[in-house]
Write a protein that holds these residues in place. Structure first.
Motif, PDB file in Angstrom:
ATOM      1  N   VAL A  89      34.566  43.303  51.167  1.00 40.22           N
ATOM      2  CA  VAL A  89      34.566  42.885  49.753  1.00 40.22           C
ATOM      3  C   VAL A  89      34.193  41.416  49.541  1.00 40.22           C
ATOM      4  CG1 VAL A  89      36.139  44.592  48.752  1.00 40.22           C
ATOM      5  CG2 VAL A  89      37.072  42.520  49.802  1.00 40.22           C
ATOM      6  N   THR A  90      34.515  40.566  50.510  1.00 44.55           N
ATOM      7  CA  THR A  90      34.277  39.135  50.294  1.00 44.55           C
ATOM      8  C   THR A  90      32.809  38.753  50.475  1.00 44.55           C
ATOM      9  OG1 THR A  90      34.872  38.760  52.595  1.00 44.55           O
ATOM     10  CG2 THR A  90      36.598  38.399  50.969  1.00 44.55           C
ATOM     11  N   THR A  91      32.045  39.615  51.142  1.00 45.47           N
ATOM     12  CA  THR A  91      30.645  39.241  51.381  1.00 45.47           C
ATOM     13  C   THR A  91      29.628  40.262  50.862  1.00 45.47           C
ATOM     14  OG1 THR A  91      30.886  40.219  53.572  1.00 45.47           O
ATOM     15  CG2 THR A  91      31.071  37.825  53.441  1.00 45.47           C
TER      16      THR A  91
ATOM     17  N   ARG B 232      36.384  46.953  43.163  1.00 42.73           N
ATOM     18  CA  ARG B 232      35.498  46.206  42.262  1.00 42.73           C
ATOM     19  C   ARG B 232      36.099  44.826  41.979  1.00 42.73           C
ATOM     20  NH1 ARG B 232      30.996  44.500  41.199  1.00 42.73           N
ATOM     21  NH2 ARG B 232      30.299  44.263  39.060  1.00 42.73           N
ATOM     22  N   GLY B 233      37.402  44.817  41.675  1.00 42.94           N
ATOM     23  CA  GLY B 233      38.099  43.558  41.396  1.00 42.94           C
ATOM     24  C   GLY B 233      38.051  42.618  42.588  1.00 42.94           C
ATOM     25  N   MET B 234      38.338  43.163  43.757  1.00 43.91           N
ATOM     26  CA  MET B 234      38.342  42.328  44.966  1.00 43.91           C
ATOM     27  C   MET B 234      36.933  41.799  45.230  1.00 43.91           C
ATOM     28  SD  MET B 234      40.813  44.831  47.250  1.00 43.91           S
ATOM     29  CE  MET B 234      41.079  43.893  48.754  1.00 43.91           C
ATOM     30  N   ASN B 235      35.941  42.648  44.983  1.00 45.82           N
ATOM     31  CA  ASN B 235      34.551  42.272  45.227  1.00 45.82           C
ATOM     32  C   ASN B 235      34.084  41.203  44.233  1.00 45.82           C
ATOM     33  OD1 ASN B 235      31.321  43.615  44.812  1.00 45.82           O
ATOM     34  ND2 ASN B 235      32.013  42.648  46.706  1.00 45.82           N
ATOM     35  N   LEU B 236      34.529  41.315  42.983  1.00 49.38           N
ATOM     36  CA  LEU B 236      34.169  40.298  41.981  1.00 49.38           C
ATOM     37  C   LEU B 236      34.785  38.956  42.340  1.00 49.38           C
ATOM     38  CD1 LEU B 236      34.514  42.221  38.595  1.00 49.38           C
ATOM     39  CD2 LEU B 236      32.457  41.097  39.471  1.00 49.38           C
ATOM     40  N   LEU B 237      36.038  38.997  42.754  1.00 49.99           N
ATOM     41  CA  LEU B 237      36.731  37.757  43.125  1.00 49.99           C
ATOM     42  C   LEU B 237      36.303  37.256  44.500  1.00 49.99           C
ATOM     43  CD1 LEU B 237      40.364  38.670  42.040  1.00 49.99           C
ATOM     44  CD2 LEU B 237      38.924  36.932  40.988  1.00 49.99           C
ATOM     45  N   LYS B 238      35.635  38.142  45.250  1.00 43.84           N
ATOM     46  CA  LYS B 238      35.306  37.840  46.650  1.00 43.84           C
ATOM     47  C   LYS B 238      36.565  37.394  47.391  1.00 43.84           C
ATOM     48  CE  LYS B 238      30.642  38.179  46.599  1.00 43.84           C
ATOM     49  NZ  LYS B 238      30.658  39.448  45.837  1.00 43.84           N
ATOM     50  N   GLU B 239      37.612  38.156  47.170  1.00 46.30           N
ATOM     51  CA  GLU B 239      38.903  37.778  47.736  1.00 46.30           C
ATOM     52  C   GLU B 239      39.698  39.026  48.106  1.00 46.30           C
ATOM     53  OE1 GLU B 239      41.711  34.378  46.261  1.00 46.30           O
ATOM     54  OE2 GLU B 239      42.203  36.199  45.164  1.00 46.30           O
ATOM     55  N   ALA B 240      40.253  39.021  49.316  1.00 43.54           N
ATOM     56  CA  ALA B 240      41.076  40.156  49.747  1.00 43.54           C
ATOM     57  C   ALA B 240      42.445  39.618  50.134  1.00 43.54           C
ATOM     58  CB  ALA B 240      40.413  40.869  50.922  1.00 43.54           C
ATOM     59  N   THR B 241      43.319  39.450  49.165  1.00 39.61           N
ATOM     60  CA  THR B 241      44.664  38.949  49.482  1.00 39.61           C
ATOM     61  C   THR B 241      45.430  40.065  50.196  1.00 39.61           C
ATOM     62  OG1 THR B 241      45.589  39.791  47.434  1.00 39.61           O
ATOM     63  CG2 THR B 241      44.712  37.536  47.384  1.00 39.61           C
TER      64      THR B 241
END
Ligand code: ASP
Ligand code: MG
Length: 450
Positions: free
Chosen positions: A55-57, A103-112
């Motif tokens: 998701v981050t890339t 989708r949310g994680m991909n938009l934020l480019k963040e996987a908490t």
């Protein structure tokens, strides 16, 4: 009153497709299981983990095609099982949740870690929904409920490796799962996942479904816990390393716990704790060959052989720290362990001399630059990789005269890098170079197990 509750857990390979699910349902029926804990379908958690990494890339298009793989797998099982529309609707809701979350994680480019746990939970939630239908088709005599385990499996908020709150879980199980005890109701539920006090989804760590099943068995005072997997119980050693392995029919809690901790892959290492506390016998068997004898893990097996089994833990790193000034000084080990504690790295085995200490960690990446730098302030550091920890597991090991010499005679010319002996009644372990493992296990198995 609680007598008779059977908790059965089925792993990912027992959920792999419609055939595997039907086979597992037949077992659950035959065993009269009241609580059935399931893993995600085979490979799904791995794909979810892969998604959380991409998701981050990756582009949304790429993420979508990975999501589609998961959807297709589950839809194909649903169609083969001919599930009713209510089930397909529930699955659709979960597919939407999966897509929105990614989708949310991909938009934020963040996987908490928190988002990842919600994502990973979908594997078990989807498989349990499918499996509850599969079981329902087999049992029109009983009501089968697909139960959201998060209602009872309260954990702390350490996402990715959450710890259960046993006291809360007991209370919640009494509230929500009473029908198991008094109404003969059957619940299909998820392994691996839980919920923290704020209502966020958590996971217990990879392979955690065994642990979930044990936690529920303990909370409900179950009569037995069954772990159905793809091998027919626990063997005397890993058959991929040594072809002469034998099945173990009965083993004690302590020995099985040592085996799991020291590398046997059959059980998640923490599983046995709740079972031990509750004195709940644990059965490990194959859902592919349920007629095979399998292994019982019990408090007091009749036979207590000196060496029951052998395990191998790979990818061990040995760190040696030496400081000649430490001769007759105090506080050396205290300071060494303070460094490990500050860096939150767990040490597995240790041997010491007056001026040096050798210890192992599970994963060389844990020995980061800062940790090494802090250790270097205490002495000269030397790191060796590509080692394996070989353990002999059994009974009365530290009080049996002649055992050490028998072990070393059997090992012959194999170089042993470090030994841990004396601390445990149930374990003798040593480090060897990775390449020597099959030879070492072969010789020891022949000598002690035959
Ligand atoms: N599905 C999770 C995993 O693959 C938990 C489990 O199977 O025990 O790690
Ligand atoms: Mg598993």
């Amino acid at each position: 009153m609680n007598q008779g509750i059977v908790v059965s857990k089925f792993g990912g390979s027992s959920m792999a497709d419609a055939t595997a699910m039907r086979r597992s349902a037949a077992i659950a029926h035959k065993q009269n299981s009241s609580i059935i804990v399931v893993s995600a379908t085979y490979g799904t958690t791995n794909i979810l983990v892969e998604l959380s990494k991409m998701v981050t890339t990756a582009t949304w298009e790429n993420c979508k095609s990975t999501i589609q793989k998961i959807i297709d797998n589950h839809l194909s099982i649903a169609s083969e099982l001919e599930v009713p529309s209510q089930c397909t609707n529930d699955l659709d809701e979960m597919f939407k949740e999966l897509t929105t979350l990614v989708r949310g994680m991909n938009l934020l480019k963040e996987a908490t870690p928190k988002a990842c746990d919600s994502l990973f939970s979908l594997g078990e939630r989807m498989s349990s929904r499918l499996f509850s239908e599969c079981l329902n088709q087999l049992r029109d005599d009983t009501e089968i409920e697909c139960f959201d385990v998060r209602k009872v499996l309260r954990t702390n908020s350490q996402y990715g490796k959450a710890a259960p709150n046993f006291e809360e879980i007991k209370k919640l199980a009494d509230q929500h799962l009473l029908d198991v005890k008094y109404a003969g109701r059957v619940f299909v539920t998820q392994g691996f996942i839980g919920k923290d006090a704020n209502g966020a989804t958590t996971t217990l760590g990879r392979g955690g479904s065994d642990y979930s099943a044990a936690i529920l068995a303990y909370a409900l005072g179950a009569e037995k816990l069954e772990i159905w997997t793809d091998v027919a119980g626990i063997a005397t050693t890993d058959p991929r390393i040594c072809p002469d392995t034998k099945p173990i029919n009965v083993i004690s809690f302590q020995e099985a716990a040592e085996l799991a901790t020291f590398g046997a892959k059959v059980l998640h290492p923490t599983t046995l704790l709740p079972a031990m506390w509750g004195d709940i016998p644990v059965f490990v068997g194959s859902s592919f060959e349920p007629e095979k004898e399998g292994t019982w893990i019990r408090k007091n097996p009749e036979e207590r052989p000196l060496i029951r089994a052998m395990a191998v833990r790979k990818d061990q790193t040995l760190l040696t720290l030496k400081n000649p000034n430490m001769l007759h000084a105090h506080g050396f080990l205290f300071n060494v362990f303070k460094v490990f504690n500050n860096h939150e790295v767990s040490v597995d085995s240790i041997t010491t001399s007056e001026i040096s200490v050798s210890l192992t960690v599970d994963d060389s990446t844990l020995l980061n630059k800062n940790l090494i730098r802090d250790l270097e302030e205490l002495g000269e550091v030397h790191v060796e990789e590509d080692l394996s920890l070989v353990s002999l597991i059994g009974n009365n090991i530290n009080h049996t005269p002649g055992l050490a010499s028998d072990i070393f005679n059997a090992l012959g010319d194999i170089n042993v890098r470090m030994i841990c002996f004396g601390a445990s009644k149930h374990n003798f372990c040593f480090l060897v170079n990775e390449t020597m493992v099959p030879e070492a296990i072969g010789r020891l198995h022949k000598r002690f197990i035959g």
